[in-house]
Design a protein around this motif. Structure first.
Motif, short mmCIF file in Angstrom:
data_model
loop_
_atom_site.label_atom_id
_atom_site.label_comp_id
_atom_site.label_asym_id
_atom_site.label_seq_id
_atom_site.Cartn_x
_atom_site.Cartn_y
_atom_site.Cartn_z
N ALA A 162 0.83 -1.21 0.00
CA ALA A 162 0.00 0.00 0.00
C ALA A 162 0.86 1.25 0.00
O ALA A 162 0.40 2.34 0.35
CB ALA A 162 -0.92 -0.01 1.21
N TYR A 163 2.14 1.11 -0.45
CA TYR A 163 3.06 2.25 -0.29
C TYR A 163 2.67 3.47 -1.09
O TYR A 163 3.13 4.57 -0.81
CB TYR A 163 4.51 1.82 -0.61
CG TYR A 163 4.84 1.76 -2.08
CD1 TYR A 163 5.58 2.78 -2.68
CD2 TYR A 163 4.44 0.68 -2.86
CE1 TYR A 163 5.90 2.72 -4.03
CE2 TYR A 163 4.75 0.63 -4.20
CZ TYR A 163 5.48 1.65 -4.78
OH TYR A 163 5.78 1.60 -6.12
N ARG A 164 1.81 3.27 -2.10
CA ARG A 164 1.37 4.43 -2.90
C ARG A 164 0.17 5.12 -2.24
O ARG A 164 -0.34 6.09 -2.76
CB ARG A 164 0.97 3.97 -4.30
CG ARG A 164 2.13 3.53 -5.16
CD ARG A 164 2.98 4.67 -5.65
NE ARG A 164 2.20 5.68 -6.37
CZ ARG A 164 2.69 6.84 -6.75
NH1 ARG A 164 3.91 7.17 -6.46
NH2 ARG A 164 1.93 7.70 -7.41
N GLY A 187 -3.30 6.87 4.88
CA GLY A 187 -4.53 7.04 5.63
C GLY A 187 -5.03 5.80 6.31
O GLY A 187 -4.40 4.75 6.27
N PRO A 188 -6.17 5.93 6.96
CA PRO A 188 -6.70 4.89 7.84
C PRO A 188 -7.23 3.67 7.09
O PRO A 188 -7.40 2.60 7.67
CB PRO A 188 -7.84 5.59 8.58
CG PRO A 188 -8.26 6.69 7.67
CD PRO A 188 -7.05 7.10 6.89
N ASN A 189 -7.48 3.80 5.79
CA ASN A 189 -8.05 2.67 5.05
C ASN A 189 -7.12 1.48 5.01
O ASN A 189 -7.54 0.35 4.79
CB ASN A 189 -8.35 3.09 3.61
CG ASN A 189 -9.44 4.13 3.57
OD1 ASN A 189 -10.21 4.24 4.51
ND2 ASN A 189 -9.47 4.90 2.51
N ALA A 197 -8.02 -1.14 7.46
CA ALA A 197 -9.21 -1.88 7.04
C ALA A 197 -8.87 -2.88 5.94
O ALA A 197 -9.37 -4.01 5.94
CB ALA A 197 -10.30 -0.91 6.57
N ASP A 198 -8.02 -2.45 5.01
CA ASP A 198 -7.61 -3.35 3.92
C ASP A 198 -6.86 -4.55 4.48
O ASP A 198 -7.04 -5.68 4.02
CB ASP A 198 -6.70 -2.62 2.93
CG ASP A 198 -7.48 -1.68 2.05
OD1 ASP A 198 -8.71 -1.81 2.02
OD2 ASP A 198 -6.86 -0.82 1.39
N MET A 199 -6.00 -4.26 5.45
CA MET A 199 -5.22 -5.34 6.04
C MET A 199 -6.15 -6.36 6.71
O MET A 199 -5.96 -7.56 6.57
CB MET A 199 -4.22 -4.76 7.02
CG MET A 199 -2.97 -5.57 7.06
SD MET A 199 -1.64 -4.83 7.95
CE MET A 199 -1.16 -3.42 7.10
N ASP A 200 -7.14 -5.84 7.41
CA ASP A 200 -8.11 -6.75 8.05
C ASP A 200 -8.82 -7.61 7.01
O ASP A 200 -9.08 -8.80 7.24
CB ASP A 200 -9.14 -5.94 8.86
CG ASP A 200 -8.50 -5.34 10.11
OD1 ASP A 200 -7.40 -5.80 10.50
OD2 ASP A 200 -9.09 -4.41 10.69
#
Ligand code: ADP
Ligand code: MG
Length: 234
Positions: A102-104, A107-109, A112-115
């Motif tokens: 997600a290096y590009r 923020g907080p999303n 959530a993506d990791m979950d």
């Protein structure tokens, strides 16, 4: 058309690895590229992600010519690759490997993506604090796919996800790819395992020494006599 490749050529010095490739991927499609070792599959993927220079032709994404765009910008557009041989960062934790995908983004999303990834791949959650190098081959492949998914792909490029895996794990990886497609992910699946790849693909291309020699619906290629003889061992 989401991705449109026309007349693409690429060289290693004087050796021409790609000899004028025409290939299209529509939004939501699972497209397979099959071919023997050395056919040029990885070279084509690397041209798409921008880490391999092209010597002719064009790559259009969403109607825009991206042939000269940097790899970073292409990731930003959602062209996300899971490379051949997985290439996870062995000493880093599973979780940090995911974060890299997600290096590009910011923020907080990301949390959530990791979950969401941990839900899809429970084994990665269980091993999230361990160095990625301690995972089995199949688990590292899941991590490589999850890391690419963290980039929010508009097209997910998979280079031989079944390579070097035992048959049961191969089946598991192909099930994951199929599930991603059913969730609407656009996928370009590069494989030497022609049978398994064509069996789940909407359409397929057969690459031989740098040229596309056949393209058709996945199911039709599976019953094509030439494909059966050359790639399916039937
Ligand atoms: N770094 C390189 N330098 C020189 N030749 C290369 C390099 N990488 C690949 N090639 C050659 O390009 C051709 C296509 O390779 P590759 O794209 O890796 O095929 P595939 O992924 O289908 O096995 C092969 O003939 C290979 O030897
Ligand atoms: Mg390859």
């Amino acid at each position: 058309m989401l991705l449109e490749i026309s007349g693409l050529t690429s060289h290693y010095g004087r050796i021409q690895a790609l000899k004028g490739i025409d290939l299209q991927i529509r939004e939501g499609e699972l497209v397979a590229l099959v071919g023997a070792n050395g056919a040029g599959k990885t070279t084509l993927l690397r041209c798409m992600s921008g880490v391999q220079p092209i010597t002719g032709g064009t790559i259009k994404f969403d109607g825009k010519d991206i042939s000269k765009m940097s790899p970073e910008h292409r990731v930003g557009l959602g062209i996300c690759q899971s490379p051949e041989g997985r290439q996870v960062f062995g000493p880093m934790s599973v979780e940090d490997n995911l974060r890299l995908g997600a290096y590009r983004r910011h923020g907080p999303n990301i949390k959530a993506d990791m979950d969401r990834m941990y839900e899809m791949f429970p084994i990665l959650h269980k091993k999230r604090e361990l160095p990625a190098g301690t995972l089995s081959g199949g688990q590292q492949q899941m991590l490589a796919i999850a890391r690419a998914l963290m980039g929010h792909p508009r097209v997910l490029l998979l280079d031989e996800p079944s390579m070097g895996l035992a048959p049961l794990l191969v089946a598991e990886i192909f099930k994951i790819v199929e599930a991603l497609k059913e969730n609407g992910t656009t996928i370009f699946l590069v494989e030497q395992n022609a049978y398994a790849a064509l069996a789940i693909a909407d359409r397929g291309y057969v690459l031989e020494t740098g040229s596309v020699v056949l393209s058709d619906d996945g199911a039709k290629l599976l019953t094509n006599e030439k494909v059966k003889e050359a790639y399916l061992g039937l």
